[in-house]
Enzyme design. Sequence first.
Site, PDB file in Angstrom:
ATOM      1  N   GLY A  10       0.819  -1.212   0.000  1.00 56.30           N
ATOM      2  CA  GLY A  10       0.000   0.000   0.000  1.00 56.30           C
ATOM      3  C   GLY A  10       0.849   1.256   0.000  1.00 56.30           C
ATOM      4  N   GLY A  12      -0.589   4.309   0.263  1.00 52.08           N
ATOM      5  CA  GLY A  12      -1.469   5.381   0.748  1.00 52.08           C
ATOM      6  C   GLY A  12      -0.765   6.144   1.854  1.00 52.08           C
ATOM      7  N   PHE A  13      -1.544   6.728   2.764  1.00 53.16           N
ATOM      8  CA  PHE A  13      -0.946   7.553   3.822  1.00 53.16           C
ATOM      9  C   PHE A  13      -0.019   6.733   4.721  1.00 53.16           C
ATOM     10  CE2 PHE A  13      -4.609  10.234   2.758  1.00 53.16           C
ATOM     11  CZ  PHE A  13      -3.959  11.446   2.620  1.00 53.16           C
ATOM     12  N   GLU A 174     -19.177  17.564   3.085  1.00 50.51           N
ATOM     13  CA  GLU A 174     -18.328  18.360   2.180  1.00 50.51           C
ATOM     14  C   GLU A 174     -18.844  18.267   0.753  1.00 50.51           C
ATOM     15  OE1 GLU A 174     -14.146  18.455   4.616  1.00 50.51           O
ATOM     16  OE2 GLU A 174     -14.346  16.871   3.154  1.00 50.51           O
ATOM     17  N   ASP A 303      -6.060   2.317   8.173  1.00 42.90           N
ATOM     18  CA  ASP A 303      -7.477   1.932   8.173  1.00 42.90           C
ATOM     19  C   ASP A 303      -7.701   0.440   8.370  1.00 42.90           C
ATOM     20  OD1 ASP A 303      -8.137   4.530   7.727  1.00 42.90           O
ATOM     21  OD2 ASP A 303      -9.074   4.219   5.764  1.00 42.90           O
ATOM     22  N   ALA A 318      -6.413   9.929   8.195  1.00 43.01           N
ATOM     23  CA  ALA A 318      -5.083   9.971   7.598  1.00 43.01           C
ATOM     24  C   ALA A 318      -3.973  10.113   8.648  1.00 43.01           C
ATOM     25  CB  ALA A 318      -5.031  11.129   6.601  1.00 43.01           C
ATOM     26  N   GLN A 319      -4.215  10.933   9.689  1.00 45.25           N
ATOM     27  CA  GLN A 319      -3.184  11.157  10.705  1.00 45.25           C
ATOM     28  C   GLN A 319      -2.794   9.861  11.412  1.00 45.25           C
ATOM     29  OE1 GLN A 319      -1.053  13.334  11.765  1.00 45.25           O
ATOM     30  NE2 GLN A 319      -1.651  14.734  10.155  1.00 45.25           N
TER      31      GLN A 319
HETATM   32  C1  FAD Z   1     -13.663  10.367   0.484  1.00 44.51           C
HETATM   33  C2  FAD Z   1     -12.761  10.304   1.688  1.00 44.51           C
HETATM   34  C3  FAD Z   1     -12.510  11.447   2.433  1.00 44.51           C
HETATM   35  C4  FAD Z   1     -11.679  11.409   3.529  1.00 44.51           C
HETATM   36  N1  FAD Z   1     -11.443  12.553   4.238  1.00 44.51           N
HETATM   37  C5  FAD Z   1     -10.577  12.538   5.257  1.00 44.51           C
HETATM   38  C6  FAD Z   1     -10.244  13.739   5.940  1.00 44.51           C
HETATM   39  O1  FAD Z   1     -10.753  14.813   5.625  1.00 44.51           O
HETATM   40  N2  FAD Z   1      -9.328  13.662   6.953  1.00 44.51           N
HETATM   41  C7  FAD Z   1      -8.747  12.475   7.314  1.00 44.51           C
HETATM   42  O2  FAD Z   1      -7.901  12.456   8.203  1.00 44.51           O
HETATM   43  N3  FAD Z   1      -9.063  11.335   6.704  1.00 44.51           N
HETATM   44  C8  FAD Z   1      -9.953  11.331   5.684  1.00 44.51           C
HETATM   45  N4  FAD Z   1     -10.272  10.159   5.049  1.00 44.51           N
HETATM   46  C9  FAD Z   1      -9.709   8.897   5.554  1.00 44.51           C
HETATM   47  C10 FAD Z   1      -8.268   8.722   5.110  1.00 44.51           C
HETATM   48  O3  FAD Z   1      -8.143   8.956   3.732  1.00 44.51           O
HETATM   49  C11 FAD Z   1      -7.831   7.313   5.462  1.00 44.51           C
HETATM   50  O4  FAD Z   1      -7.949   7.147   6.849  1.00 44.51           O
HETATM   51  C12 FAD Z   1      -6.393   7.059   5.032  1.00 44.51           C
HETATM   52  O5  FAD Z   1      -6.288   7.119   3.634  1.00 44.51           O
HETATM   53  C13 FAD Z   1      -5.924   5.699   5.523  1.00 44.51           C
HETATM   54  O6  FAD Z   1      -4.620   5.491   5.087  1.00 44.51           O
HETATM   55  P1  FAD Z   1      -4.142   3.999   4.749  1.00 44.51           P
HETATM   56  O7  FAD Z   1      -2.690   4.104   4.433  1.00 44.51           O
HETATM   57  O8  FAD Z   1      -4.572   3.078   5.821  1.00 44.51           O
HETATM   58  O9  FAD Z   1      -4.973   3.596   3.463  1.00 44.51           O
HETATM   59  P2  FAD Z   1      -5.046   4.300   2.053  1.00 44.51           P
HETATM   60  O10 FAD Z   1      -4.567   5.700   2.101  1.00 44.51           O
HETATM   61  O11 FAD Z   1      -6.418   4.030   1.564  1.00 44.51           O
HETATM   62  O12 FAD Z   1      -4.006   3.474   1.177  1.00 44.51           O
HETATM   63  C14 FAD Z   1      -4.195   2.121   0.894  1.00 44.51           C
HETATM   64  C15 FAD Z   1      -3.338   1.780  -0.304  1.00 44.51           C
HETATM   65  O13 FAD Z   1      -3.269   0.380  -0.432  1.00 44.51           O
HETATM   66  C16 FAD Z   1      -3.473   0.010  -1.772  1.00 44.51           C
HETATM   67  N5  FAD Z   1      -4.043  -1.336  -1.741  1.00 44.51           N
HETATM   68  C17 FAD Z   1      -5.201  -1.722  -1.189  1.00 44.51           C
HETATM   69  N6  FAD Z   1      -5.367  -3.042  -1.326  1.00 44.51           N
HETATM   70  C18 FAD Z   1      -4.272  -3.499  -1.979  1.00 44.51           C
HETATM   71  C19 FAD Z   1      -3.862  -4.789  -2.420  1.00 44.51           C
HETATM   72  N7  FAD Z   1      -4.605  -5.877  -2.205  1.00 44.51           N
HETATM   73  N8  FAD Z   1      -2.694  -4.900  -3.084  1.00 44.51           N
HETATM   74  C20 FAD Z   1      -1.928  -3.805  -3.323  1.00 44.51           C
HETATM   75  N9  FAD Z   1      -2.279  -2.559  -2.927  1.00 44.51           N
HETATM   76  C21 FAD Z   1      -3.422  -2.422  -2.252  1.00 44.51           C
HETATM   77  C22 FAD Z   1      -4.418   1.058  -2.319  1.00 44.51           C
HETATM   78  O14 FAD Z   1      -4.315   1.174  -3.734  1.00 44.51           O
HETATM   79  C23 FAD Z   1      -3.935   2.316  -1.598  1.00 44.51           C
HETATM   80  O15 FAD Z   1      -2.941   3.001  -2.336  1.00 44.51           O
HETATM   81  C24 FAD Z   1     -11.098  10.171   3.931  1.00 44.51           C
HETATM   82  C25 FAD Z   1     -11.354   9.014   3.194  1.00 44.51           C
HETATM   83  C26 FAD Z   1     -12.176   9.079   2.077  1.00 44.51           C
HETATM   84  C27 FAD Z   1     -12.438   7.824   1.282  1.00 44.51           C
END
Ligand code: FAD
Length: 436
Positions: A10, A12-13, A174, A303, A318-319
């Site tokens: 992943g 993501g954040f 939003e 998440d 995200a934090q």
């Molecule tokens: C519409 C929306 C608005 C939001 N607004 C806010 C906000 O205002 N403030 C805030 O703090 N948070 C917000 N969030 C929540 C925040 O974005 C998440 O909490 C954060 O992105 C979690 O980070 P993460 O690294 O766990 O997952 P993510 O950032 O979702 O990253 C997961 C990554 O894993 C990859 N992935 C997933 N499954 C696989 C797999 N099987 N194989 C390979 N890659 C994979 C995905 O492509 C992605 O790049 C929002 C979320 C959404 C959907």
Amino acid sequence: MAQPRIIIVGGGFGGLAAAKAVRKTPAEVILIDRSNHHLFQPLLYQVATSVLTPAQIATPIRGILRKQKNITVILGEVTGVDKERKCVFVSNADHERVAVPYDYLILASGATHSYFGHNEFEEFAPGLKSVADAVSARNKILQAFEQAEAEEDPGRHRDLLTFILVGAGPTGVEMASALAILVRTTLKSDFRRIDPASARILLVDMAPRVLPPFSEDLSEAAKRRLEKLGVEVRLGHSVDRIDADGITVAGERIPSKTVIWTAGVAPSPAGKWLKVETDRAGRVRVQEDVSVPGHPEIFVVGDTASFEENGKPLPGVAQVAMQQGRYAGRVIHNRITGAPPPGPFSYFDKGNMAVVGKGFAVLQSHKIRVKGFGAWLAWAGIHLQFLATSSLRLTVFLQWVWTYFTGQRGSRLIVNHHGPQPAKAGEEIPSKSAVA
Ligand SMILES: Cc1cc2nc3c(=O)[nH]c(=O)nc-3n(C[C@H](O)[C@H](O)[C@H](O)COP(=O)(O)OP(=O)(O)OC[C@H]3O[C@@H](n4cnc5c(N)ncnc54)[C@H](O)[C@@H]3O)c2cc1C
């Protein structure tokens, strides 16, 4: 001696923060993501409502990490983990379930939509989680105005111009307020047969108030603001039915051609891959160093992890993901370099914020509660700061200033693929020479 290998699933954040935390670690780092870009999800609603373009909120992961020489980025989908053999299974366009071994594993695979057991809603009420989702929502919204303009029967305008958002958390609030501004300012003078400002925007939630994570006074202020913008807020009832022609809520049928799901999320299947204990939502229960019980070499962050602090699970924001990703990277770095381990993970809560239309936001951080223009400025500054690159910060800033003063938006394109039409039964496909 070969260097240890760290696999991060992943970008993501959480995953990106982990990758940056091991930039000086003497290790081979492999980051695997199924999409080629890091996505700034908090601004997805601005792509869906035409303020920003997709490229303003998403950046190629390998571009972000290009200067980090110890990392290789792989585009592929992780489909499982073998904890005993210490490998992840990766599929891509050419290969199925290739085993890639690791010494340390960080799972940061995020979350997807949850329809709370009503998966049949998905077909009619798509969610907002990826760039493709946001572009598809934008297509749907803009297409509805085009259809209404072309529609001779005014009786159909109402259904076409009714937009329903299911879920009154930050994304729903939003998005509803951004839609209200789109119809009343940006689109105001563009149509001849319909009045875009007559569009009906509904925000529906079973919760008794909007923005449940905020204090009651801030959520009340947000509701009042939404209503001032012309959004109908329906609270306290869950949606019973969603189909191609609208929704049913509290026994009332509301016809609509555009329903968007902004309610729940469900974690990635990391818990199933690992076959370990999860919480009720399916998030992997992690220990105080965000590792998986019995497997000190496996970490789950963001998440897809369930981490309790003061008896409460941390929120999916995200934090949390960034701080946990950074922390997991530091634990691994210290183990590899022989440095003492850091203390247990502790979340530093910087607060919550949500924007409600032009120049208005609510902000809550511990005892501080602010609403209005000051909170909106703080929201804008913080979001700009967390975008992945300086060029994005600059272009998003300029677009916001432009939109603020002119009401115009950056990307109002309906992007559809017009492939060759399949031949109907009995119809001859003209040969190349016949059409030349
Ligand atoms: C519409 C929306 C608005 C939001 N607004 C806010 C906000 O205002 N403030 C805030 O703090 N948070 C917000 N969030 C929540 C925040 O974005 C998440 O909490 C954060 O992105 C979690 O980070 P993460 O690294 O766990 O997952 P993510 O950032 O979702 O990253 C997961 C990554 O894993 C990859 N992935 C997933 N499954 C696989 C797999 N099987 N194989 C390979 N890659 C994979 C995905 O492509 C992605 O790049 C929002 C979320 C959404 C959907």
